[in-house]
Scaffold this active site. Sequence first.
Site, PDB file in Angstrom:
ATOM      1  CE  LYS A   1      -3.780  -2.488   2.198  1.00  0.00           C
ATOM      2  NZ  LYS A   1      -4.390  -2.945   3.437  1.00  0.00           N
TER       3      LYS A   1
ATOM      4  CD  GLN B   1      -2.941  -4.487   6.609  1.00  0.00           C
ATOM      5  OE1 GLN B   1      -2.896  -3.488   5.910  1.00  0.00           O
ATOM      6  NE2 GLN B   1      -3.576  -5.589   6.232  1.00  0.00           N
TER       7      GLN B   1
ATOM      8  CG  ASP C   1      -9.198   0.227   5.198  1.00  0.00           C
ATOM      9  OD1 ASP C   1      -9.378  -0.061   4.006  1.00  0.00           O
ATOM     10  OD2 ASP C   1      -8.806  -0.604   6.036  1.00  0.00           O
TER      11      ASP C   1
END
Length: 288
Positions: free
Chosen positions: A58, A102, A125
């Site tokens: 990413k 994450q 996200d």
Amino acid sequence: MSPTQTAQTMDGTSLARRMVEEAAAEAAKISRRTGTSPCLATVLVGEDPASVTYVRMKRTRCAKAGIQSRHIALPAATTTAELIDTLNGLSNDPEVHGILLQHPCGPHIDERAAFEAIAPEKDVDGVTTHSFAAMTFALPGFVSCTPGGIMRLLEEYDVGLAGKHAVVVGRSAILGKPVGMLLLSQDATVTYCHSRTADLSAIVREADIVVAAVGRPRLIRGEDIKPGAVVIDAGYNSGNVGDVDFNAALTRARLITPVPGGVGPMTIAVLLAQTVEAAANQLGFQEL
Ligand code: NAP
């Protein structure tokens, strides 16, 4: 195309590349006009090899698109309270425009509590309850990236959703549930299936659109795909295998996503696009 193949494959790689190019062009404009580059903070607890790889990927993509990233690597023993402190700090830091935690973070972390520490305007996200509610009520906000990518693919291939029966297999908070809500918001008739569903095959056989989001190799059998259906395989299992028996489904579906190269690349593309959008919002950047 093999003699029995009927489906067209949906090319997530090309669409994602285009989306990233657009995000990069927008990031460059923002940097030029405001003197500030969009910045994504990535937070990783522990050193799980797959998570390390995902975060690195990413950040590499961010760099290529002219998006800065700031990485915070926390030790595996980090507590929920310490993680929340870190996320609160990033939420209040004006130099950070988007935050990615994450996950999975490890069994000792209350992941839901951690997600909620991400400021909604930086939740690129799409993991907070605020973002989920905004998506559900069609209010401004960021969607969970993989569901957002799936919807973009369906749009790209002109898949009409109104009145169609969409069967979503899987109901996780980041994938199955939100994609079902997005399909509903576009007037599909949505059925959710999960591990307790009785007779999955019978329900899949009724689907005009199948979204597989389980994580079980080839769970969805080709013979259960209704002829002419659209098949979205979000599953990713070791050996580059999806949740759908691809070769068998190819002979019955109208459109199908390959694994890899279908849904996978779309997730990062949506993350980058939403990071740039978050930066534009926070910097008050508007197209002239
Ligand atoms: P998850 O949290 O493990 O959820 C899996 C879902 O599948 C659960 O709702 C579970 O039901 C359901 N399920 C399990 N066994 C089933 C069965 N036999 N029949 C019907 N449903 C069943 O997984 P996830 O995070 O949503 O991920 C799902 C898949 O998508 C994985 O392969 C993952 O790698 C992939 N993925 C890909 C991307 C991408 O960027 N392409 C992003 C995220 C995830 P219960 O709720 O009843 O337990």
